[in-house]
Design an enzyme around this catalytic site. Sequence first.
Site, mmCIF file in Angstrom:
data_model
loop_
_atom_site.group_PDB
_atom_site.id
_atom_site.type_symbol
_atom_site.label_atom_id
_atom_site.label_comp_id
_atom_site.label_asym_id
_atom_site.label_seq_id
_atom_site.Cartn_x
_atom_site.Cartn_y
_atom_site.Cartn_z
ATOM 1 C CB SER A 76 -3.935 -13.894 -0.497
ATOM 2 O OG SER A 76 -3.868 -14.741 -1.620
ATOM 3 C CG HIS A 109 -1.664 -12.303 -3.262
ATOM 4 N ND1 HIS A 109 -1.380 -13.228 -2.282
ATOM 5 C CD2 HIS A 109 -0.721 -11.337 -3.159
ATOM 6 C CE1 HIS A 109 -0.299 -12.831 -1.621
ATOM 7 N NE2 HIS A 109 0.109 -11.685 -2.129
ATOM 8 C CG ASP A 134 3.191 -11.478 -0.068
ATOM 9 O OD1 ASP A 134 4.304 -11.000 0.233
ATOM 10 O OD2 ASP A 134 2.424 -10.964 -0.897
#
EC number: 3.1.1.61
Length: 352
Positions: A173, A200, A296
């Site tokens: 991310s 992401h 995540d």
Amino acid sequence: MPKFRILIVDDSVIVRRIINNILSESDWIEVVGVAPSGQIALAKIPQVNPDLIILDVEMPEIDGLETLKRIRQTYKQLPVIMFSAITQRGAIATLDALTLGANDYITKPANMGSKEKAIEYIRKQLIPKIQVFCHRKVSLTKHCLAPSMTSFQRKTSTQLLTLKLEIVAIGVSTGGPQALYQLLHKFPASFRVPIVIVQHMPPVFTTRLAERLSSQCKIPVHEAKDRDVIKSGEAWIAPGNYHIILVREGKQVRIQTIQTPPENSCRPAVDVLFRSVAKLYQGAVLGVVLTGMGQDGLHGCTSIREMGGQVLVQDQASSVIWGMPGMVANAGLADQILPLNKLAEEIIRRIG
């Protein structure tokens, strides 16, 4: 405790006011200045001494990229979050900014005319990112010990190092574009297995990221499309706003793009991909969790380990944000915790 000091730089008076109002809702934040241009921002930095700068990408005269370059000449460690449009030009400029040293970015709402929706859209993106940099500032003086290897890890690692891996799955991310470049460009064209990636990012941004990485690396890098057949020595990045899973059809493995609900407030989500590869490949998976905010990938790594796979994570010192990899490491799920510049070598060693 002193408030977290923020400088807002945007040529739009409406945007400056919206961001100022959002930040003023938090009693731990102080907006120490606003600037309508890069030139004024550069003059204000030594005057207001911000802890973080929110910087518009597209501005007249000195744009956000040039302003960022000049900031980095003097302030190497000052966090900068770029504010970018979800357009082709905005995506390219944002990737350039991340290469030049921006720490993160948020995207502008598609319709700034709807004030309430615009405010909520910006608030949901911006406040969590600022919180991360605020917490990071507080924790810089604290000594953090790397989590120790658990008995679960030792047992699994010893058993499975001889198992032939068939796929690499990567989750990343905040700080991802640069981390992915530093990792993927070290892989040879003869890399033995396919690579699937969740970064992401919104639509358009993932397209441009895949194109950029493909031009910089020896292996082809694609934005994943529904029903793509994965192949050894190539990489696929999940498209913005879609999860990806893998399905077997005969001797082929294909990508499916799906729009089931977000997980961990993310779509694409690392957990969705990792669960899928764990189910399909069982112990033949190498999961890699790089720099990123949030958790995540944590549940996905649990699935990989339960099925007998292996997990590597990026260490804290080389991560922009040690959220995702830190959660996996602290849960005792990592076979190894390595600096970014050592990960490619270890992945190649394990793949064989």
